[in-house]
Structures are given as C-alpha cells and as structure tokens.
Design a protein around this motif. Structure first.
Motif, PDB file in Angstrom:
ATOM      1  N   PRO A 165      -7.174  -2.410   0.507  1.00 25.10           N
ATOM      2  CA  PRO A 165      -8.331  -3.240   0.146  1.00 25.10           C
ATOM      3  C   PRO A 165      -9.516  -3.003   1.073  1.00 25.10           C
ATOM      4  N   TRP A 196       0.830  -1.205   0.000  1.00 26.38           N
ATOM      5  CA  TRP A 196       0.000   0.000   0.000  1.00 26.38           C
ATOM      6  C   TRP A 196       0.871   1.264   0.000  1.00 26.38           C
ATOM      7  N   THR A 250      -1.295   2.836  -9.685  1.00 23.81           N
ATOM      8  CA  THR A 250      -1.385   1.710 -10.620  1.00 23.81           C
ATOM      9  C   THR A 250      -2.749   1.032 -10.567  1.00 23.81           C
ATOM     10  N   THR A 251      -3.301   0.882  -9.350  1.00 25.32           N
ATOM     11  CA  THR A 251      -4.510   0.050  -9.213  1.00 25.32           C
ATOM     12  C   THR A 251      -5.767   0.847  -8.881  1.00 25.32           C
ATOM     13  N   GLY A 252      -5.604   2.104  -8.448  1.00 22.46           N
ATOM     14  CA  GLY A 252      -6.760   2.892  -8.010  1.00 22.46           C
ATOM     15  C   GLY A 252      -7.208   2.545  -6.604  1.00 22.46           C
ATOM     16  N   GLU A 253      -6.459   1.621  -5.941  1.00 24.24           N
ATOM     17  CA  GLU A 253      -6.854   1.177  -4.591  1.00 24.24           C
ATOM     18  C   GLU A 253      -5.881   1.780  -3.568  1.00 24.24           C
ATOM     19  N   HIS A 278       1.144   2.011  -5.611  1.00 19.56           N
ATOM     20  CA  HIS A 278       0.054   1.024  -5.665  1.00 19.56           C
ATOM     21  C   HIS A 278      -1.264   1.723  -6.021  1.00 19.56           C
ATOM     22  N   TYR A 279      -1.497   2.873  -5.438  1.00 15.84           N
ATOM     23  CA  TYR A 279      -2.735   3.623  -5.687  1.00 15.84           C
ATOM     24  C   TYR A 279      -2.794   4.094  -7.144  1.00 15.84           C
ATOM     25  N   HIS A 337      -4.366   8.549  -0.488  1.00 16.92           N
ATOM     26  CA  HIS A 337      -3.902   7.225  -0.051  1.00 16.92           C
ATOM     27  C   HIS A 337      -3.296   7.305   1.355  1.00 16.92           C
TER      28      HIS A 337
END
Ligand SMILES: NC(=O)c1ccc[n+]([C@@H]2O[C@H](COP(=O)([O-])OP(=O)(O)OC[C@H]3O[C@@H](n4cnc5c(N)ncnc54)[C@H](O)[C@@H]3O)[C@@H](O)[C@H]2O)c1
Length: 352
Positions: free
Chosen positions: A54, A41, A48-51, A45-46, A82
């Motif tokens: 989780p 995290w 690349t994945t939009g997350e 990560h944000y 994030h």
C-alpha cells in the motif's frame, strides 16, 4: 512485541509458518507475548489487486518492533516488481544498512569441506545493504536492438561505507573478536573501491585491538573454500556480500540453513532467511525451515530477548544432532514436522 510477518511467495510461505510456530512456542516458554500481524504482500496479492504494497506500506512497517519476511520471487511476475518494492524497497526506505549474516556450522556432518568442521566455520558477514549496484541507477538506450547500451551504476558514499565498516568493528569489539577482513575489488574498480580502502584504513585505526586485513573479493571466495577458519568478521559491499553469503550458506550445510538480519540499529529492522522462494519446492512440505527459524533467533537477539534467542539456537542444534530435520540436510522429516519438533522441544525444556 509487535511483529509484522510477510510470508511472501513459494517456500517463503512454508518456512514462515514454522518460524511463527517456533516464535509462539518460545514466547509461551518464556512468558513473553508476540503479537504477530500477517501482511498479505506477495505475488498472489500483486496479481490479484495490482498492488505491491500500500501507499503507506513503509510507514506501516515502521510502526512494528520488527519485520519477518519468508521470501519473495515468483515466475508469474517476470520482472519481480513486487519483490523489488517489498524487499529492496523496505531495505532502502527504512535505511536498513546492515545486512547481518552469521555463518556458523552447527554439526560437523553438515560440512561440505574435507577435514573442516565446526571449529573452522564460524564467522559473520556484514554486507552493506543500501548502496552499491542494487540502487537501480542507470538506464538502457536502444533497448532490444543490436545497438543496445545498458548502464548500471555502483553507488558508494562516504557515509554508507563508513557506517557499515564501523558497525563491523564495533561488532568485533563488543563480541571479543580480534579479526576484521574487508573485501573489495579495488585493483579493478579503482574509483568506488578506493573509497572503501580509504575508509577501512581510517576506521581500523580507531580499533587497535582488532587486526584489520584486506582481501580482493575473488581471493576471499577461494579462501572461504580452502581456509574458512581464518575469518571472524567479513565486511563487504552489497553485491559481493550477496554472493559470498550464498557460499556461507553452503558452508553451513545448504541455503536452507542460513539466517539474516537487515538492520538499522535502534530502529525497526527486518529478518529473513537468506534463501529465495525456490518455486520448484513450494507447497511440497520439503523446504528446510531452519534458516527462517534461526532468523527469528536473530530478530529476538536484536530486540534484546537474548535468552529466547539462545533457546531457539540450542533447540535447532539439538534437533540437528537428533536428525529431526528435512532431507536436504540428511533428516527424514517434512517442513511442518521439523517446525513441530522444534516447538515441542522448546516446550519440553520449559517443563523440565
Ligand atoms: N530474499 C529473498 O526473498 C530472495 C533471495 C534470493 C532469491 N529470491 C528469489 O527467489 C526466486 C528463486 O530464486 P533461486 O532459485 O535463484 O534461489 P533460491 O534460494 O530460491 O533457491 C535455490 C536452490 O536452493 C535450494 N534451497 C533454497 N532454499 C531452500 C530451503 N529452505 N530448503 C531446501 N533447499 C533450499 C533449492 O535447491 C533451490 O532450488 C527468484 O524469484 C529470486 O529472485 C528471493
């Protein structure tokens, strides 16, 4: 012990690598196993994945014995969404109401103050960590216009104020300390900080062996520069604690030296250096890893591994005395070499 590690952004990654190295070394030295699980995290990560984390992220964290975080914050995520969800979110969701920030000068040469040394700079700050102005209650009306109104509320509850003040007094009592100072701004913030005044009086009456004093936060900031030796335990709210512990970092030789714990006693807690992700220093092997490494010592202390915690602190002191440090505190080593020197020192002690 199962430890979740979120290295995060910027120098968070650099210093976490060294903190994990030292943790493994102390584990080998004392025959204790640390299962370290890296969680990706971060801003990368944000983006690349939009997350951010989780949906079951906070529940995942609760299942570890402790959480270690490097730092979060990246200019590519201008609203730091994030960072807010991962770090502030975990503080709130896991109800980590104690922000424990020891301020201890480890070598007289690192003091930024004239004629003040180790005997003068040794206190602990307890910052309320779940309320105050950081709860993001408020709103903006007519945003972006000349008529904009922005409201940011400060939340103080009896329960929240009581438990942090009580924790400060319990810490003093357990550790043989005799002075607790509460800092607020009750002269100007007459509603919320009247509650701090009331609770401080109530709780301090239960600890006759501890001298309870009060200072307005602006006076406390000044006295931290002029006479830090008067403090043993400071307790204050979220915002003021955030600010005065950066002063605390400077008193220890720099932000790179300061460690912290975000704690709910008896439950999974989170440990992190006080500094942020310092983007200009990231990936250059220059960030000081000592604040991160001392945060692992706080983590072990909180988990009851006191000998391991003390060994890390002793190794850090010995490394500073031997100038085996990064350049911000006068050494010549890089981030990696500082971590390696500490890990090697712990192994040498074990072999001796
Ligand atoms: N807990 C956290 O994760 C946390 C805390 C503070 C700031 N932040 C975030 O970090 C980003 C950068 O914030 P900032 O620049 O205001 O604060 P920062 O703490 O990242 O850095 C401020 C300055 O302190 C010095 N410094 C900090 N850590 C150091 C280290 N380990 N070694 C040597 N020098 C060090 C550097 O000169 C740096 O430029 C922002 O996105 C901010 O939101 C995160």
């Amino acid at each position: 012990m199962r430890i979740a590690v979120i290295a995060g952004d910027g120098i968070g990654k650099d210093v976490t690598a060294e903190a994990v190295k030292v943790l493994k070394s102390v584990g080998e030295t004392f025959g204790r196993r640390f299962d370290v699980e890296h969680l990706p995290w971060s801003a990368d990560h944000y983006l690349t994945t939009g997350e951010t984390l989780p949906a079951n992220g906070y529940q995942m964290l609760r299942e570890f014995d402790a959480i270690f975080v490097g730092a979060l914050g990246d200019p590519r995520v201008p609203d730091n969404r994030h960072a807010r969800e991962i770090l502030l979110g975990t503080r709130f969701e896991l109800d980590l109401y104690v922000n424990y920030r020891p301020v201890r000068l480890l070598d007289d040469r690192l003091s930024p103050l004239k004629n003040r040394g180790r005997k003068d700079i040794n206190f602990v700050v307890f910052r309320e960590n779940t309320e105050g102005v950081y709860v993001s209650v408020g709103g903006r009306f007519k945003a972006g216009t000349d008529d904009e109104i922005a409201i940011q509320e400060e939340i103080n509850t009896y329960k929240g104020v009581h438990r942090i003040i009580k924790h400060a007094f319990e810490f003093a009592k357990t550790n043989g300390l005799t002075r607790v100072c509460m800092a607020d701004k009750s002269n100007a913030m007459q509603q919320g900080h009247a509650l701090w005044q009331r609770v401080f009086k109530e709780v301090s009456a239960l600890y006759p062996g501890v001298t309870a004093t009060h200072q307005y936060i602006d006076a406390l900031a000044m006295f931290l520069m002029k006479d830090p030796g008067q403090y043993q335990v400071i307790v204050t709210n979220n915002l003021f604690g955030d600010i005065v512990t950066d002063i605390g970092g400077a008193l220890q030789g720099g932000l790179g030296m300061a460690a912290s714990g975000n704690i709910h006693p008896g439950k999974t807690s989170l440990f992190e250096p006080v500094h942020g992700s310092a983007p200009p220093l990231a990936g250059k092997n220059v960030a000081n890893p000592i604040g991160a490494i001392l945060s692992t010592a706080l983590m072990l202390e909180t988990l009851g591994a006191r000998d391991e915690s003390r060994a890390i602190e002793d190794a850090v002191e010995a490394s500073i005395a031997a100038d085996q440090t990064t350049t911000d505190i006068g050494g010549t080593l890089g981030t990696r070499e500082t971590g390696e020197a500490l890990a090697a020192r712990l192994k040498e002690w074990a072999a001796a």
